[in-house]
Design a protein around this motif. Structure first.
Motif, PDB file in Angstrom:
ATOM      1  N   THR A 185       0.801  -1.225   0.000  1.00 44.51           N
ATOM      2  CA  THR A 185       0.000   0.000   0.000  1.00 44.51           C
ATOM      3  C   THR A 185       0.834   1.275   0.000  1.00 44.51           C
ATOM      4  N   GLN A 186       2.162   1.157   0.063  1.00 44.26           N
ATOM      5  CA  GLN A 186       3.026   2.341  -0.048  1.00 44.26           C
ATOM      6  C   GLN A 186       2.768   3.023  -1.384  1.00 44.26           C
ATOM      7  N   ASN A 187       2.398   4.317  -1.340  1.00 48.92           N
ATOM      8  CA  ASN A 187       2.073   5.076  -2.564  1.00 48.92           C
ATOM      9  C   ASN A 187       1.005   4.378  -3.403  1.00 48.92           C
ATOM     10  N   LEU A 188       0.082   3.713  -2.737  1.00 50.67           N
ATOM     11  CA  LEU A 188      -1.020   3.047  -3.448  1.00 50.67           C
ATOM     12  C   LEU A 188      -1.809   4.053  -4.285  1.00 50.67           C
ATOM     13  N   ILE A 189      -2.046   5.218  -3.710  1.00 48.71           N
ATOM     14  CA  ILE A 189      -2.760   6.274  -4.432  1.00 48.71           C
ATOM     15  C   ILE A 189      -1.709   7.186  -5.057  1.00 48.71           C
ATOM     16  N   GLU A 228       1.886   7.749   4.014  1.00 50.95           N
ATOM     17  CA  GLU A 228       2.668   7.136   2.955  1.00 50.95           C
ATOM     18  C   GLU A 228       1.826   6.336   1.961  1.00 50.95           C
ATOM     19  N   VAL A 229       0.547   6.146   2.245  1.00 51.56           N
ATOM     20  CA  VAL A 229      -0.335   5.466   1.297  1.00 51.56           C
ATOM     21  C   VAL A 229      -0.572   6.339   0.056  1.00 51.56           C
ATOM     22  N   VAL A 230      -0.371   7.643   0.212  1.00 50.01           N
ATOM     23  CA  VAL A 230      -0.625   8.600  -0.869  1.00 50.01           C
ATOM     24  C   VAL A 230       0.694   9.208  -1.344  1.00 50.01           C
ATOM     25  N   ASP A 231       0.857   9.324  -2.655  1.00 50.15           N
ATOM     26  CA  ASP A 231       1.973  10.066  -3.238  1.00 50.15           C
ATOM     27  C   ASP A 231       1.655  11.557  -3.061  1.00 50.15           C
ATOM     28  N   GLU A 232       2.286  12.194  -2.085  1.00 43.06           N
ATOM     29  CA  GLU A 232       1.930  13.577  -1.751  1.00 43.06           C
ATOM     30  C   GLU A 232       2.188  14.544  -2.895  1.00 43.06           C
ATOM     31  N   ASP A 248      -5.392  13.618   7.708  1.00 42.83           N
ATOM     32  CA  ASP A 248      -5.018  13.513   9.118  1.00 42.83           C
ATOM     33  C   ASP A 248      -3.633  12.916   9.278  1.00 42.83           C
ATOM     34  N   SER A 249      -2.998  12.508   8.179  1.00 44.72           N
ATOM     35  CA  SER A 249      -1.666  11.911   8.265  1.00 44.72           C
ATOM     36  C   SER A 249      -0.850  12.320   7.050  1.00 44.72           C
ATOM     37  N   PHE A 250       0.476  12.265   7.220  1.00 49.25           N
ATOM     38  CA  PHE A 250       1.384  12.784   6.210  1.00 49.25           C
ATOM     39  C   PHE A 250       2.563  11.851   6.044  1.00 49.25           C
ATOM     40  N   ALA A 251       3.232  11.952   4.904  1.00 52.58           N
ATOM     41  CA  ALA A 251       4.340  11.048   4.605  1.00 52.58           C
ATOM     42  C   ALA A 251       5.467  11.198   5.609  1.00 52.58           C
ATOM     43  N   VAL A 252       5.708  12.426   6.061  1.00 54.10           N
ATOM     44  CA  VAL A 252       6.701  12.698   7.108  1.00 54.10           C
ATOM     45  C   VAL A 252       5.974  13.357   8.271  1.00 54.10           C
ATOM     46  N   GLU A 253       6.154  12.805   9.464  1.00 59.55           N
ATOM     47  CA  GLU A 253       5.507  13.378  10.638  1.00 59.55           C
ATOM     48  C   GLU A 253       6.523  13.569  11.760  1.00 59.55           C
ATOM     49  N   PRO A 254       6.496  14.758  12.432  1.00 56.81           N
ATOM     50  CA  PRO A 254       5.655  15.895  12.037  1.00 56.81           C
ATOM     51  C   PRO A 254       6.133  16.508  10.730  1.00 56.81           C
TER      52      PRO A 254
END
Length: 321
Positions: A214-218, A239-243, A261-267
């Motif tokens: 599911t990494q970069n699934l979208i 990380e599921v989404v290619d930002e 509500d979530s981001f590839a790098v947090e914070p």
């Protein structure tokens, strides 16, 4: 009980800490987002029998797990174990538990709140009024009734959101190759092809775990399949989404908005382009930590640790693999 429990990445709710302390355990909490070297030093200093993982800057790996020499159990404060090297823990004979079901309702509610706020154009209307603009002609809100909601992932959270959405009048479909057919009822349609789900949905909400699959699934291709003017909601993992692809789709107007509500790098950095866009609604990975959910998650994490100390076997749904 002379045991030590370290909470990595923030404090438990008072009720969870009390359970551990009343059982005789010493409890130490670290600040959020401690890095790998700090974790190693903490493990060496306190030699914990168990750790409860909240918010880490790095993956909890074998070096950290072995640093204290006494670790018997790793409890995740939540259900996403992508910050724990579960394979390494298994190889070392250290069970990893999750608080399955403890905060799912809160996450589903949060996803629904993001959907409603975006589709009803609330963030933009709030900004206009604060700028002294009272112009009803600029309202772009739509009814949710009759729109198509596509769920990517149909576990407890997805199923809970589906019930809420159905009550409002949304038409719900879900893609999840791992969920049995028996979970699809009350008008929820099973979609066996992710691309088709994305192409047919007015709103897409993500509820899948972060895995290698599911990494970069979208990604850019799949975002391109989504309807012009669709909305993307992510209360799963960033990380599921290619930002970068998401940013481009929002800037170009292909997507009407995104609730994140979530981001590839947090914070995330303050310069993250997603924060500069007027068609995003963002929250700091808090969907599952309402006051009610935090109590429930903290209590369950503490109970999982105490069960391990007592030699009790947890139900399979509470164990990461």
């Amino acid at each position: 009980m002379e045991k030590t429990v370290v909470i990595l990445g923030g404090e438990l709710a008072a009720e969870g800490r009390a359970l551990l302390e009343e059982a005789g355990a010493s409890v130490i909490a670290t600040p959020p987002y401690v890095d790998r070297q700090a974790v190693v030093e903490i493990m060496k200093a306190y030699k914990p029998d168990a750790v409860i993982v909240r918010l880490l800057a790095d993956l909890l790996g074998p070096e950290e797990m072995q640093a204290g020499g006494k670790l018997r159990h790793i409890a995740k404060h939540g259900v996403g174990t992508n910050d724990i090297d579960v394979k390494a823990a298994t190889a070392l004979g250290i069970p990893v538990s999750m608080t399955t079901g403890s905060n799912g309702h809160s996450v589903a509610e949060h996803a629904l709140a993001l959907i409603m706020a975006l589709v009803k154009d609330l963030p933009r209307q709030d900004a206009l009024i604060r700028d002294g603009i009272w112009d009803k002609n600029q309202y772009r809100g739509r009814e949710l009734r009759g729109q198509r909601l596509g769920l990517v992932g149909f576990g407890f959270i997805g199923q809970t959101l589906a019930r809420m959405a159905g009550a409002i009048g949304l038409i719900v479909s879900a893609f999840d190759p791992h969920t049995p057919d028996s979970a699809f009822h009350d008008g929820v349609c099973r979609e066996t092809d992710l691309d088709t789900l994305l192409a047919n949905s007015d709103i897409v909400s993500l509820h899948c775990p972060l895995t290698s699959e599911t990494q970069n699934l979208i990604d850019a291709r799949r975002i391109g399949l989504m309807k012009q003017g669709a909305f993307l909601i992510n209360t799963a993992r960033g990380e599921v989404v290619d930002e970068n692809a998401l940013i481009a789709a929002l800037e170009e107007g292909h997507l009407a908005g995104a609730g994140l509500d979530s981001f590839a790098v947090e914070p995330p950095g303050i310069d993250n382009p997603l924060f500069q866009l007027s068609n995003t609604l963002v929250t700091p990975h808090v969907a599952g930590v309402t006051l009610d959910a935090k109590r429930a998650v903290s209590i369950m994490a503490a109970e999982n640790v105490l069960a391990a100390f007592d030699g009790r076997t947890l139900e399979p749904r509470f164990l990461a693999r």
